[in-house]
Design a protein around this motif. Structure first.
Motif, PDB file in Angstrom:
ATOM      1  N   ARG A   1      -3.840   7.119  -0.773  1.00 27.43           N
ATOM      2  CA  ARG A   1      -3.961   5.673  -0.411  1.00 27.43           C
ATOM      3  C   ARG A   1      -3.106   5.246   0.702  1.00 27.43           C
TER       4      ARG A   1
ATOM      5  N   THR B   1      -1.906  -0.803  -0.617  1.00 25.42           N
ATOM      6  CA  THR B   1      -0.836  -1.090  -1.552  1.00 25.42           C
ATOM      7  C   THR B   1      -1.532  -0.533  -3.085  1.00 25.42           C
ATOM      8  N   GLN B   2      -0.742  -0.254  -3.955  1.00 21.46           N
ATOM      9  CA  GLN B   2      -1.220   0.276  -5.429  1.00 21.46           C
ATOM     10  C   GLN B   2      -1.922  -0.962  -6.001  1.00 21.46           C
ATOM     11  N   ARG B   3      -1.546  -2.182  -5.659  1.00 21.41           N
ATOM     12  CA  ARG B   3      -2.257  -3.211  -6.088  1.00 21.41           C
ATOM     13  C   ARG B   3      -3.840  -3.564  -5.411  1.00 21.41           C
ATOM     14  N   GLN B   4      -3.744  -3.102  -4.103  1.00 20.37           N
ATOM     15  CA  GLN B   4      -4.950  -3.393  -3.510  1.00 20.37           C
ATOM     16  C   GLN B   4      -5.833  -2.228  -3.851  1.00 20.37           C
TER      17      GLN B   4
ATOM     18  N   ALA C   1      -6.019  -0.810  -6.849  1.00 16.83           N
ATOM     19  CA  ALA C   1      -6.124  -1.201  -8.326  1.00 16.83           C
ATOM     20  C   ALA C   1      -7.513  -2.207  -8.297  1.00 16.83           C
ATOM     21  N   GLN C   2      -7.416  -3.273  -7.442  1.00 12.59           N
ATOM     22  CA  GLN C   2      -8.385  -4.206  -7.211  1.00 12.59           C
ATOM     23  C   GLN C   2      -9.715  -3.650  -6.877  1.00 12.59           C
TER      24      GLN C   2
ATOM     25  N   SER D   1      -6.660  -0.437 -14.530  1.00 12.18           N
ATOM     26  CA  SER D   1      -5.564  -1.358 -14.240  1.00 12.18           C
ATOM     27  C   SER D   1      -4.615  -0.607 -13.149  1.00 12.18           C
ATOM     28  N   TYR D   2      -3.843  -1.703 -12.713  1.00 12.99           N
ATOM     29  CA  TYR D   2      -2.890  -1.553 -11.771  1.00 12.99           C
ATOM     30  C   TYR D   2      -1.746  -0.464 -12.450  1.00 12.99           C
ATOM     31  N   SER D   3      -1.307  -0.930 -13.656  1.00 12.37           N
ATOM     32  CA  SER D   3      -0.493  -0.038 -14.528  1.00 12.37           C
ATOM     33  C   SER D   3      -0.776   1.405 -14.598  1.00 12.37           C
TER      34      SER D   3
ATOM     35  N   ASN E   1      -0.241   2.958 -11.313  1.00 12.13           N
ATOM     36  CA  ASN E   1       0.968   3.386 -11.247  1.00 12.13           C
ATOM     37  C   ASN E   1       1.610   4.534 -11.893  1.00 12.13           C
TER      38      ASN E   1
END
Length: 393
Positions: A18, A24-27, A29-30, A35-37, A40
């Protein structure tokens, strides 16, 4: 390469890939149907990644799934190439005590001796594949020579090519075969009645078994005892190199006092030798080599601040062996990385790859530094991604 296993290992590899993709993690996850959770938790090892999750991550990153699930598969092509390179050497080592009567006549002894020296030079210039191509024929030719016309210079040349076989195999990670090569070297050195050659073999053996301090120390002492009373330049150089071997063993054990003592003895012997002895048993003993070993000891003992000062103070001359230069650059890169100088670390790694690609790829410090940079650089540059792929991460 990460030493983690199971869920943690997969999470670490997802994080590495990644970051190499500048997400990023959020990017990331999208881009996933998860989920982002969950992402993570997988990256930190708190949750196990399902096969469908790993498949989705690989698809979102546009990479082969084996980069996340099977680190061995990533380097299988490299392993196959190395096996093809090493297999003929293994066969030649296995034939050491077989009759050579059926082997066709080879080159005359002076030519074999010159070619043995040339092979050693190639290894020192980090041209490992070139040396490996000629080595089996050299071993076979010299084996035939000592069987038909057993002379001291023939036995010495045979010991030399066995030593070159060790140097190649240990550099590419075949430590078991490197040990066999050293056994053969000892067998030939004994018949050559050359105590310096035998002492060099003990030095090499100590480095192979450096994790066992008791054994490493015994090997170093055995090598030094072979040189008792010999004050020739050759013996002084070999004795100095044995002290540097003791530095490696002591540093591995974290014995700072012993490291300092052996470095001091090595400097005293270098003063007696005068200058850099680059052609004595191909050892390159001198104050520059001592400084490089001192730096290596700092790294093994994780004395990063002291190592940074020493690494930046080292000045390598134009005549420095390529193998020494590459090792210094990788050591310097690791020290810069560990002290937070990530840009400098990447620059030194790239220079090491340019100078000696065959050696740099297989040095453990290369993988350690690449992994550290992937984890610490906020936006890993494209050059780091290329390095990570190149070393098989």
């Amino acid at each position: 390469m990460s030493t983690a296993s199971g869920p943690t290992r997969i999470g670490v590899r997802i994080r590495e890939q990644r970051r190499l993709a500048h997400l990023t993690q959020r990017q990331l996850a999208q881009r996933l149907p998860y989920s982002y959770s969950l992402l993570n938790q997988v990256e930190c090892g708190a949750r196990e990644a399902s096969s469908s999750f790993v498949s989705a991550v690989a698809g979102a990153l546009g990479i082969d799934i084996t980069l996340l699930t099977d680190s061995e598969a990533v380097t299988s092509a490299q392993r196959d190439r190395l096996a093809a390179m090493v297999s003929p050497i293994r066969d030649a080592l296995d034939r050491y005590d077989l009759p050579a009567g059926g082997v066709p006549g080879g080159a005359p002894l002076p030519q074999l001796v010159a070619e043995a020296d040339a092979a050693c030079r190639q290894v020192r210039a980090t041209r490992l594949r070139a040396a490996s191509r000629v080595l089996p024929t050299l071993i076979t030719g010299l084996t035939r020579e000592v069987q038909l016309r057993p002379r001291t210079d023939a036995w010495k040349a045979l010991a030399s090519v066995y030593r070159t076989a060790h140097d190649i195999t240990v550099k590419v990670g075949y430590t078991d075969l490197a040990g066999v090569a050293l056994d053969r070297m000892g067998w030939a050195a004994e018949r050559a009645s050359d105590p310096c050659l035998a002492a060099v073999r003990h030095y090499k053996r100590a480095l192979v078994r450096q994790e066992r301090r008791d054994l490493g120390t015994c090997l170093i002492e055995a090598g030094r005892s072979l040189l008792d009373g010999d004050t020739s330049k050759e013996a002084l150089v070999v004795a100095g190199q044995l002290h540097l071997g003791a530095v490696v063993v002591a540093a591995r054990a974290g014995d700072r006092a012993a490291v300092a003592d052996h470095l001091g003895e090595a400097h005293s012997l270098a003063d007696r030798v005068g200058g850099e002895a680059a052609e004595v048993h191909w050892l390159s003993f001198g104050h520059t080599n001592i400084a490089l070993h001192a730096l290596g000891a700092r790294i093994r003992m994780r004395q990063w601040d002291e190592a940074l000062v020493e690494a930046r103070a080292i000045r390598l001359g134009s005549g420095t062996l390529t193998s020494r230069r590459a090792r210094y650059l990788v050591d310097r890169a690791q020290v810069e990385m560990e002290t937070g100088h990530t840009t400098a670390a990447l620059q030194h790694l790239m220079e090491a790859r340019r100078v000696a690609p065959e050696q740099t790829r297989h040095l453990p410090g290369t993988r350690v530094t690449v992994s550290g940079l992937v984890h610490t650089m906020r936006r890993p540059p494209e050059e780091l991604a290329h390095l990570a792929t190149w070393v098989g991460r």
